[in-house]
Design a protein around this motif. Structure first.
Motif, PDB file in Angstrom:
ATOM      1  N   ARG A 113       0.844  -1.201   0.000  1.00 34.82           N
ATOM      2  CA  ARG A 113       0.000   0.000   0.000  1.00 34.82           C
ATOM      3  C   ARG A 113       0.874   1.242   0.000  1.00 34.82           C
ATOM      4  NH1 ARG A 113      -0.872   3.556   3.540  1.00 34.82           N
ATOM      5  NH2 ARG A 113       0.146   2.376   5.200  1.00 34.82           N
ATOM      6  N   ARG A 114       1.890   1.265   0.857  1.00 34.66           N
ATOM      7  CA  ARG A 114       2.778   2.426   0.917  1.00 34.66           C
ATOM      8  C   ARG A 114       3.554   2.624  -0.373  1.00 34.66           C
ATOM      9  NH1 ARG A 114       6.562   1.529   4.737  1.00 34.66           N
ATOM     10  NH2 ARG A 114       5.761  -0.456   5.425  1.00 34.66           N
ATOM     11  N   LEU A 115       3.738   1.552  -1.123  1.00 32.56           N
ATOM     12  CA  LEU A 115       4.409   1.642  -2.419  1.00 32.56           C
ATOM     13  C   LEU A 115       3.438   1.996  -3.549  1.00 32.56           C
ATOM     14  CD1 LEU A 115       6.800  -1.417  -2.032  1.00 32.56           C
ATOM     15  CD2 LEU A 115       7.491   0.987  -2.246  1.00 32.56           C
ATOM     16  N   GLY A 116       2.163   2.170  -3.197  1.00 31.85           N
ATOM     17  CA  GLY A 116       1.159   2.511  -4.201  1.00 31.85           C
ATOM     18  C   GLY A 116       0.679   1.325  -5.009  1.00 31.85           C
ATOM     19  N   ARG A 117       0.992   0.130  -4.575  1.00 31.31           N
ATOM     20  CA  ARG A 117       0.584  -1.096  -5.269  1.00 31.31           C
ATOM     21  C   ARG A 117      -0.696  -1.624  -4.604  1.00 31.31           C
ATOM     22  NH1 ARG A 117       5.929  -4.648  -5.622  1.00 31.31           N
ATOM     23  NH2 ARG A 117       4.364  -6.176  -6.265  1.00 31.31           N
ATOM     24  N   PHE A 118      -1.766  -0.868  -4.789  1.00 32.39           N
ATOM     25  CA  PHE A 118      -3.004  -1.100  -4.048  1.00 32.39           C
ATOM     26  C   PHE A 118      -3.671  -2.438  -4.371  1.00 32.39           C
ATOM     27  CE2 PHE A 118      -2.484   3.562  -4.085  1.00 32.39           C
ATOM     28  CZ  PHE A 118      -2.377   3.748  -2.718  1.00 32.39           C
ATOM     29  N   GLU A 119      -3.641  -2.871  -5.631  1.00 31.25           N
ATOM     30  CA  GLU A 119      -4.269  -4.149  -5.982  1.00 31.25           C
ATOM     31  C   GLU A 119      -3.525  -5.310  -5.321  1.00 31.25           C
ATOM     32  OE1 GLU A 119      -3.541  -1.732  -8.253  1.00 31.25           O
ATOM     33  OE2 GLU A 119      -5.624  -1.039  -8.457  1.00 31.25           O
ATOM     34  N   ALA A 156      -8.580   1.464   0.504  1.00 33.46           N
ATOM     35  CA  ALA A 156      -9.800   1.966  -0.135  1.00 33.46           C
ATOM     36  C   ALA A 156      -9.676   3.446  -0.472  1.00 33.46           C
ATOM     37  CB  ALA A 156     -11.005   1.716   0.761  1.00 33.46           C
ATOM     38  N   ALA A 157      -8.989   4.195   0.391  1.00 41.65           N
ATOM     39  CA  ALA A 157      -8.802   5.633   0.178  1.00 41.65           C
ATOM     40  C   ALA A 157      -7.598   5.922  -0.729  1.00 41.65           C
ATOM     41  CB  ALA A 157      -8.621   6.340   1.517  1.00 41.65           C
ATOM     42  N   ARG A 158      -6.903   4.866  -1.148  1.00 43.52           N
ATOM     43  CA  ARG A 158      -5.676   5.002  -1.948  1.00 43.52           C
ATOM     44  C   ARG A 158      -4.670   5.907  -1.243  1.00 43.52           C
ATOM     45  NH1 ARG A 158      -7.397   0.701  -3.792  1.00 43.52           N
ATOM     46  NH2 ARG A 158      -7.565   0.310  -6.018  1.00 43.52           N
ATOM     47  N   ASP A 159      -4.557   5.683   0.056  1.00 38.88           N
ATOM     48  CA  ASP A 159      -3.664   6.441   0.922  1.00 38.88           C
ATOM     49  C   ASP A 159      -2.364   5.653   1.090  1.00 38.88           C
ATOM     50  OD1 ASP A 159      -2.326   7.686   3.023  1.00 38.88           O
ATOM     51  OD2 ASP A 159      -4.092   7.838   4.308  1.00 38.88           O
ATOM     52  N   ALA A 160      -1.262   6.215   0.634  1.00 39.55           N
ATOM     53  CA  ALA A 160       0.038   5.551   0.704  1.00 39.55           C
ATOM     54  C   ALA A 160       0.902   6.063   1.850  1.00 39.55           C
ATOM     55  CB  ALA A 160       0.772   5.713  -0.624  1.00 39.55           C
ATOM     56  N   SER A 161       0.319   6.801   2.774  1.00 43.69           N
ATOM     57  CA  SER A 161       1.104   7.335   3.891  1.00 43.69           C
ATOM     58  C   SER A 161       1.381   6.244   4.926  1.00 43.69           C
ATOM     59  CB  SER A 161       0.366   8.508   4.548  1.00 43.69           C
ATOM     60  OG  SER A 161      -0.839   8.069   5.137  1.00 43.69           O
ATOM     61  N   VAL A 162       2.328   6.526   5.820  1.00 48.36           N
ATOM     62  CA  VAL A 162       2.675   5.597   6.887  1.00 48.36           C
ATOM     63  C   VAL A 162       1.582   5.657   7.958  1.00 48.36           C
ATOM     64  CG1 VAL A 162       4.380   5.068   8.690  1.00 48.36           C
ATOM     65  CG2 VAL A 162       5.143   5.848   6.431  1.00 48.36           C
ATOM     66  N   ARG A 163       1.098   4.475   8.373  1.00 48.36           N
ATOM     67  CA  ARG A 163       0.115   4.418   9.454  1.00 48.36           C
ATOM     68  C   ARG A 163       0.747   4.856  10.750  1.00 48.36           C
ATOM     69  NH1 ARG A 163      -1.206  -0.231  11.335  1.00 48.36           N
ATOM     70  NH2 ARG A 163       0.553  -1.307  10.440  1.00 48.36           N
TER      71      ARG A 163
END
Length: 169
Positions: A113-119, A156-163
Motif C-alpha cells: 500500500r505504501r508503495l502505491g501497489r493497491f491491488e 480503499a482511500a488510496r492512501d500511501a502514507s505511513v500508518r
C-alpha cells in the motif's frame, strides 16, 4: 517427566532476536537492524526456516526503505511456508505457524500500500482476513484486527502514507 525435562532446549538465535527487537523498541533501530542482519548471515539464506521467518519479519520492521522492507516481508512469508508447527512449538509450546500468517500478510499489504501497489495490497488483505480467526481474542489478536481494518481503509482511500501505529511511524 519433570517440567524442566520437558521444556524446550534454549535457542540462542531466538534469544539474540529478542535482544535485537528490544533494542529496536528502545529506539535504536539501526543497532537492531545491524544485529538482526548478523543473525541472518549466521542462519543463512537456506538455514532453519523458523529462524529465517522470525528474523526477516523483524528486519522488515527496522528497514527504512519500503522497497527493501518488501523484500524482507516476502522472505518472512516464504520461510513461514517452509516451517512447521512442530518447529515453532520446539521454541514455545503455544506457537502454531498458522498464527504467523495473518501478521505476515498484513505486513505485506501495508508495505505494498505504501508503495502505491493497491491491488497487490488488497490481495494480501484478503489473505489476512481469511486467516484472522486463528488469532486469539487477546491484545495481540486485537492489534492485528485493528491494523487490518486500518490498512483496508487506507487501501480503499488510496492512501500511501505511513500508518501512525506502524513500526515505521
Amino acid at each position: 517427566m519433570t517440567e524442566a525435562a520437558s521444556a524446550p532446549a534454549p535457542d540462542p538465535v531466538m534469544a539474540a532476536v529478542t535482544e535485537a527487537v528490544t533494542r529496536g523498541h528502545q529506539g535504536d533501530k539501526e543497532g537492531a537492524r545491524a544485529d538482526l542482519l548478523v543473525l541472518w548471515a549466521q542462519v543463512g539464506d537456506d538455514g532453519d526456516a523458523f529462524h529465517r521467518c522470525v528474523i526477516a519479519h523483524y528486519v522488515a520492521d527496522v528497514t527504512p526503505g519500503a522497497e527493501e522492507e518488501l523484500v524482507w516481508d516476502e522472505r518472512a512469508l516464504a520461510a513461514a511456508h517452509e516451517t512447521s508447527d512442530e518447529r515453532a512449538r520446539s521454541y514455545h509450546s503455544s506457537l502454531a505457524i498458522a498464527g504467523f500468517f495473518p501478521s505476515l500478510h498484513l505486513n505485506l499489504a501495508d508495505v505494498l500500500r505504501r508503495l502505491g501497489r493497491f491491488e497487490d495490497a488488497e490481495a494480501h488483505v484478503a489473505h489476512t482476513a481469511a486467516r484472522i480467526e486463528v488469532l486469539p481474542h487477546d491484545g495481540y489478536g486485537t492489534t492485528i484486527r485493528e491494523a487490518l481494518d486500518g490498512v483496508r481503509a487506507m487501501i480503499a482511500a488510496r492512501d500511501a502514507s505511513v500508518r501512525e501505529s506502524s513500526p515505521h511511524a
